[in-house]
Scaffold this motif. Structure first.
Motif, PDB file in Angstrom:
ATOM      1  N   ILE A  21      54.676  63.061  49.697  1.00  0.00           N
ATOM      2  CA  ILE A  21      56.133  62.917  49.703  1.00  0.00           C
ATOM      3  C   ILE A  21      56.681  63.930  48.723  1.00  0.00           C
ATOM      4  O   ILE A  21      56.443  63.845  47.518  1.00  0.00           O
ATOM      5  N   TYR A  22      57.389  64.900  49.269  1.00  0.00           N
ATOM      6  CA  TYR A  22      57.939  65.954  48.417  1.00  0.00           C
ATOM      7  C   TYR A  22      59.162  66.528  49.119  1.00  0.00           C
ATOM      8  O   TYR A  22      59.054  67.074  50.224  1.00  0.00           O
ATOM      9  N   VAL A  23      60.318  66.391  48.507  1.00  0.00           N
ATOM     10  CA  VAL A  23      61.544  66.978  49.040  1.00  0.00           C
ATOM     11  C   VAL A  23      61.614  68.405  48.509  1.00  0.00           C
ATOM     12  O   VAL A  23      61.884  68.641  47.331  1.00  0.00           O
TER      13      VAL A  23
ATOM     14  N   LEU B 122      61.078  56.252  47.150  1.00  0.00           N
ATOM     15  CA  LEU B 122      59.640  56.265  46.840  1.00  0.00           C
ATOM     16  C   LEU B 122      59.041  54.860  46.770  1.00  0.00           C
ATOM     17  O   LEU B 122      57.939  54.629  47.286  1.00  0.00           O
ATOM     18  N   ASN B 123      59.732  53.908  46.151  1.00  0.00           N
ATOM     19  CA  ASN B 123      59.160  52.568  46.022  1.00  0.00           C
ATOM     20  C   ASN B 123      58.931  51.916  47.386  1.00  0.00           C
ATOM     21  O   ASN B 123      57.862  51.344  47.650  1.00  0.00           O
ATOM     22  N   GLN B 124      59.931  52.014  48.260  1.00  0.00           N
ATOM     23  CA  GLN B 124      59.789  51.450  49.610  1.00  0.00           C
ATOM     24  C   GLN B 124      58.720  52.188  50.400  1.00  0.00           C
ATOM     25  O   GLN B 124      57.931  51.580  51.144  1.00  0.00           O
TER      26      GLN B 124
ATOM     27  N   VAL C  10      46.883  53.497  53.843  1.00  0.00           N
ATOM     28  CA  VAL C  10      46.740  54.868  53.328  1.00  0.00           C
ATOM     29  C   VAL C  10      46.003  54.823  51.984  1.00  0.00           C
ATOM     30  O   VAL C  10      46.268  53.956  51.148  1.00  0.00           O
ATOM     31  N   GLN C  11      45.097  55.779  51.785  1.00  0.00           N
ATOM     32  CA  GLN C  11      44.321  55.789  50.534  1.00  0.00           C
ATOM     33  C   GLN C  11      45.060  56.469  49.377  1.00  0.00           C
ATOM     34  O   GLN C  11      45.010  56.004  48.245  1.00  0.00           O
ATOM     35  N   TYR C  12      45.755  57.592  49.682  1.00  0.00           N
ATOM     36  CA  TYR C  12      46.390  58.360  48.610  1.00  0.00           C
ATOM     37  C   TYR C  12      47.830  58.725  48.982  1.00  0.00           C
ATOM     38  O   TYR C  12      48.089  59.250  50.073  1.00  0.00           O
ATOM     39  N   LEU C  13      48.745  58.453  48.066  1.00  0.00           N
ATOM     40  CA  LEU C  13      50.110  58.946  48.169  1.00  0.00           C
ATOM     41  C   LEU C  13      50.277  60.024  47.112  1.00  0.00           C
ATOM     42  O   LEU C  13      50.194  59.741  45.910  1.00  0.00           O
ATOM     43  N   PHE C  14      50.506  61.244  47.554  1.00  0.00           N
ATOM     44  CA  PHE C  14      50.681  62.379  46.651  1.00  0.00           C
ATOM     45  C   PHE C  14      52.168  62.665  46.534  1.00  0.00           C
ATOM     46  O   PHE C  14      52.821  63.068  47.510  1.00  0.00           O
ATOM     47  N   ALA C  15      52.737  62.406  45.358  1.00  0.00           N
ATOM     48  CA  ALA C  15      54.170  62.577  45.123  1.00  0.00           C
ATOM     49  C   ALA C  15      54.371  63.498  43.919  1.00  0.00           C
ATOM     50  O   ALA C  15      54.700  63.046  42.815  1.00  0.00           O
ATOM     51  N   PRO C  16      54.164  64.794  44.108  1.00  0.00           N
ATOM     52  CA  PRO C  16      54.175  65.737  42.988  1.00  0.00           C
ATOM     53  C   PRO C  16      55.586  66.109  42.538  1.00  0.00           C
ATOM     54  O   PRO C  16      56.570  65.910  43.250  1.00  0.00           O
ATOM     55  N   THR C  17      55.665  66.666  41.341  1.00  0.00           N
ATOM     56  CA  THR C  17      56.911  67.242  40.831  1.00  0.00           C
ATOM     57  C   THR C  17      57.036  68.681  41.336  1.00  0.00           C
ATOM     58  O   THR C  17      56.085  69.260  41.878  1.00  0.00           O
ATOM     59  N   VAL C  18      58.214  69.254  41.151  1.00  0.00           N
ATOM     60  CA  VAL C  18      58.422  70.663  41.514  1.00  0.00           C
ATOM     61  C   VAL C  18      57.453  71.556  40.747  1.00  0.00           C
ATOM     62  O   VAL C  18      56.861  72.489  41.305  1.00  0.00           O
ATOM     63  N   GLU C  19      57.244  71.252  39.459  1.00  0.00           N
ATOM     64  CA  GLU C  19      56.355  72.074  38.618  1.00  0.00           C
ATOM     65  C   GLU C  19      54.911  72.004  39.108  1.00  0.00           C
ATOM     66  O   GLU C  19      54.163  72.982  38.983  1.00  0.00           O
ATOM     67  N   GLU C  20      54.526  70.877  39.674  1.00  0.00           N
ATOM     68  CA  GLU C  20      53.163  70.722  40.177  1.00  0.00           C
ATOM     69  C   GLU C  20      52.950  71.547  41.446  1.00  0.00           C
ATOM     70  O   GLU C  20      51.895  72.136  41.661  1.00  0.00           O
ATOM     71  N   ILE C  21      53.977  71.586  42.285  1.00  0.00           N
ATOM     72  CA  ILE C  21      53.875  72.351  43.535  1.00  0.00           C
ATOM     73  C   ILE C  21      54.060  73.836  43.284  1.00  0.00           C
ATOM     74  O   ILE C  21      53.364  74.673  43.860  1.00  0.00           O
TER      75      ILE C  21
END
Length: 284
Positions: free
Chosen positions: A55-57, A75-77, A87-98
């Motif tokens: 999940i990344y906008v 994100l919570n919902q 699902v095993q992994y939800l990847f929700a990175p920050t802009v800096e991570e991407i």
């Protein structure tokens, strides 16, 4: 399910899964999840042992006048929905991570990326490809799943996967629709009650076009008829309505023979909607 924001942490966990012989399926999203997204998760689960949903906008694929700030973030919902669906992994990175080196475009969509959606949203596909490429580098999946509702995105991403991630299977998930025919979309929640019938009528026009084209009607006449009808009866502001060759993503003319795809983008009120429908054969 594990919620992860660090690319390094996700890669370490996926390396453990791979060492155990597990295959990785990947579903990239911008969140605000609905059952259309869950249908993509199901396809990933059928194909692979472990599923990662991101999940990344992505700011790079929104223009200056577009709805980046207003795009729904739930994100919570979303986390609850994904956990409930295995699902095993939800990847929700920050802009800096991407984008650790800054938000610069690294991928180009070429000529196809400047037409239709690309013409309406200049630079959109370059930004989209840049984030997809980055996410693919992080996850390194065995299979990646995209929904066919975003037809031009599917066409362009499929080429990226084929060129840069050749060991990854590209899976295209069918569009899920409401009972009325309206394609499921994260933006549907912004439709006012009085606008829903107008939005729903767009799909009915696509269905009529499909029937007419498969019966042998001329492409130019069908487009002209429904362009007028959508803008008047449906009270929608059309950005484009076209019939394209799905192999080239270029408009076809009345001489076209074989499969085709009807594509549309329109604004109903303040909500921008896209959709498409496959045509089995024109003048077949």
């Amino acid at each position: 399910m594990k919620l992860i924001q660090s690319a390094t942490e996700l890669q370490k966990l996926l390396d453990i899964d791979r060492a155990e012989g597990k295959t990785i399926g990947f579903v990239p999203t911008m969140g605000a999840l609905h059952q259309g997204h869950i249908s993509l998760v199901r396809l990933a689960q059928k194909s692979c042992d472990v599923v990662v949903v991101s999940i990344y906008v992505n700011p790079l694929q929104f223009g200056p006048e577009e709805d980046f700030e207003k795009y729904p973030r739930t994100l919570n919902q979303d986390q609850e929905l994904l956990e409930a669906n295995g699902v095993q992994y939800l990847f929700a990175p920050t802009v800096e991570e991407i984008y650790p080196n800054g938000t610069e475009i690294t991928q180009r969509a070429g000529v196809v990326g400047s037409t239709f959606e690309g013409a309406s949203r200049p630079g959109h596909f370059d930004g989209m490809l840049t984030v997809v490429n980055r996410l693919m580098e992080i996850v390194q999946p065995n299979a990646v799943v995209f929904g066919e509702k975003d037809a031009q995105q599917v066409f362009i991403v499929k080429k990226l996967i084929g060129a840069r991630f050749r060991d990854c299977e590209f899976i295209e998930g069918p569009t899920l629709r409401e009972e009325s025919g309206l394609a499921l979309s994260s933006r549907n929640r912004f439709l006012r009650q009085e606008e829903r019938s107008d939005a729903e009528s767009i799909y009915h026009h696509l269905s009529q076009m499909k029937t007419q084209l498969e019966a042998g009607a001329a492409v130019s006449e069908v487009i002209a008829e429904h362009t007028k009808a959508i803008e008047t009866a449906a009270k929608a502001k059309l950005e484009y309505l076209a019939v394209i060759d799905p192999q080239l993503f270029r408009p076809v003319d009345d001489k076209h023979r074989g499969p085709a795809k009807i594509i549309v983008a329109a604004k109903v009120g303040e909500v921008r909607l896209i959709d498409n429908l496959n045509v089995k054969a024109i003048n077949g």
